[in-house]
Design a protein around this motif. Structure first.
Motif, short mmCIF file in Angstrom:
data_model
loop_
_atom_site.label_atom_id
_atom_site.label_comp_id
_atom_site.label_asym_id
_atom_site.label_seq_id
_atom_site.Cartn_x
_atom_site.Cartn_y
_atom_site.Cartn_z
N LEU A 152 48.98 33.12 37.06
CA LEU A 152 47.74 33.25 38.00
C LEU A 152 46.45 32.86 37.16
CD1 LEU A 152 48.53 36.73 39.69
CD2 LEU A 152 48.74 34.51 40.58
N HIS A 153 46.24 33.20 35.81
CA HIS A 153 45.17 32.88 35.27
C HIS A 153 45.51 31.27 35.10
CE1 HIS A 153 43.75 36.71 33.55
NE2 HIS A 153 45.00 36.90 33.04
N THR A 154 46.52 30.45 35.20
CA THR A 154 46.36 29.23 35.06
C THR A 154 46.15 28.35 36.33
OG1 THR A 154 48.36 29.17 33.33
CG2 THR A 154 47.88 27.11 34.56
N THR A 155 46.30 28.97 37.41
CA THR A 155 46.26 28.30 38.76
C THR A 155 45.07 28.76 39.58
OG1 THR A 155 47.74 30.00 39.70
CG2 THR A 155 48.67 27.93 38.85
N GLN A 156 44.36 29.98 39.42
CA GLN A 156 43.46 30.53 40.09
C GLN A 156 43.69 30.65 41.57
OE1 GLN A 156 40.30 31.45 38.65
NE2 GLN A 156 41.66 31.15 36.83
N ALA A 157 44.93 31.16 41.81
CA ALA A 157 45.40 31.46 43.17
C ALA A 157 44.27 32.42 43.95
CB ALA A 157 46.76 32.11 43.24
N ASP A 158 44.50 31.86 45.43
CA ASP A 158 43.78 32.86 46.19
C ASP A 158 44.36 34.15 46.58
OD1 ASP A 158 41.33 31.18 47.18
OD2 ASP A 158 43.16 29.85 47.48
N ALA A 159 45.57 34.30 46.39
CA ALA A 159 46.48 35.43 46.78
C ALA A 159 47.86 35.17 46.03
CB ALA A 159 46.65 35.52 48.29
#
Length: 366
Positions: A152-159
């Motif tokens: 999640l830190h790498t991709t900056q996912a919305d959810a």
């Protein structure tokens, strides 16, 4: 997360013919991967809606696989083989030209909680989201929380969309939900483990719950899920954990199983005639009892254990194994856990439930 594009309508393409699920089942039931894939790809060639094929055909057939296993009409090996064929059919469908769409929404991470090996529901969701225009990072089965957070830190996912089919994975799911929220990413959950109408999703603080892949996609299309509070803690959701019963039962689980197994021969004399395979299965059943007892303690939900013990009785009977060994086993667990008020209450509820029929299923422990 963009909301400029309305949710994709499933009526955009004709639904698959009603007999398609029957043809897929016939192929899956005999382990015929080539025919299974061929009937689905031909349906797409003929213009069937890819999402409908995923949800109304593959998911429906997989549900039937579980039902056939529970009724003892499929062995564990056959169930695994059928599931693998369905998984490969999904992969083949995803490569078909009809299933390709350029992402024009946001980014979603889809994963199974750590310890959850039933990956097909998550894979179906990932493919439905792709069809709806999302960029999807599908991480598959059994994703440890630290690896999920690093991603999640790498991709900056919305959810994040988390899947779990087995109720005993809910404590781990809770840890994953809390960890994702701590880094500011909202969590949508789904799967049988989260109970009827998502009762455990709310209990564990998930930001959203969906009963199936299309509903999950609709939730995400409606708008950005609210950003969670970063200081949220697991104990905030479940204050009863302060009594430490869950921790102590979990830590002593192996010892409990050994103690009850040894004593069960006296409490249930028929066990003395068991062969080695039957004794191994009995030990596994006792371990499942401890796992569901611990999960019920974690959730503070006695009904979960009541459902599990009656479900176990029906599974045993379907396999020609008398379920009358269950009450003596629960009595022995009660003896060992007499100083644990909540555990004792849950076990007594299980004994009571064995005389009635509680059939609401919050997660199949297969």
């Amino acid at each position: 997360m963009s909301t400029s594009t309305p949710p994709r309508l499933r009526a955009a393409a004709p639904p698959p013919p009603p007999e398609l699920a029957d043809r897929l089942w016939e192929a899956v039931a005999v382990g015929d991967e080539y025919t299974a894939t061929e009937v689905l790809l031909r349906a797409l060639d003929d213009g069937a809606d890819p999402e409908a094929v995923l949800v109304d055909v593959i998911a429906a057939v997989q549900s039937r696989v579980g039902e056939e296993w529970a009724a003892n009409r499929l062995s564990i090996a056959q169930e695994h083989a059928a599931t693998s064929i369905n998984e490969r059919a999904v992969a083949a469908l995803a490569l078909h030209p009809a299933a390709r769409r350029t992402p024009d929404r946001g980014r979603v991470t889809v994963a199974c909680v750590d310890g959850e090996w039933h990956a097909l529901p998550a894979r179906l969701l990932a493919e439905v989201l792709k069809l709806r225009g999302w960029q999807v990072d599908y991480l598959g089965a059994q994703v440890p929380v630290p690896h999920l957070i690093t991603h999640l830190h790498t991709t900056q996912a919305d959810a994040v969309a988390l899947s779990s089919s087995i109720a005993t994975r809910l404590p781990t799911a809770h840890a994953a939900i809390t960890a994702c929220q701590a880094v500011g990413v909202p969590v949508l959950v789904g799967g049988a483990a989260f109970g009827p109408s998502g009762r455990y999703a709310r209990l564990l603080g998930a930001d959203a719950w969906a009963p199936d892949a299309p509903t999950a996609a609709d939730h995400l299309a409606e708008g950005r899920l609210p950003r969670p509070q970063a200081d949220h803690q697991q104990l905030d959701d479940l204050p009863h954990l302060a009594d430490q019963e869950y921790t102590m039962v979990t830590r002593s689980g192996d010892s409990l199983v050994r103690t009850v197994f040894r004593a069960l021969e006296d409490a249930f004399p028929a066990m003395r005639g068991y062969d080695e395979t039957q004794r191994e299965r009995t030990a596994e059943d006792l371990a499942h009892i401890v796992e569901f007892l611990a999960t019920a303690l974690y959730l503070g939900d006695e009904e979960l254990f009541r459902w599990f013990i009656t479900w176990t009785a029906r599974i045993l009977e379907a396999r020609g194994v008398p379920a009358r060994s269950l009450p003596p086993a629960l009595d022995l667990f009660l003896r060992e856990l007499k100083d644990f008020p909540r555990a004792s209450r849950i076990l007594r509820g299980g004994l009571e439930a064995l005389t009635t029929d509680h059939a609401t299923a919050p997660g199949t422990p297969v």
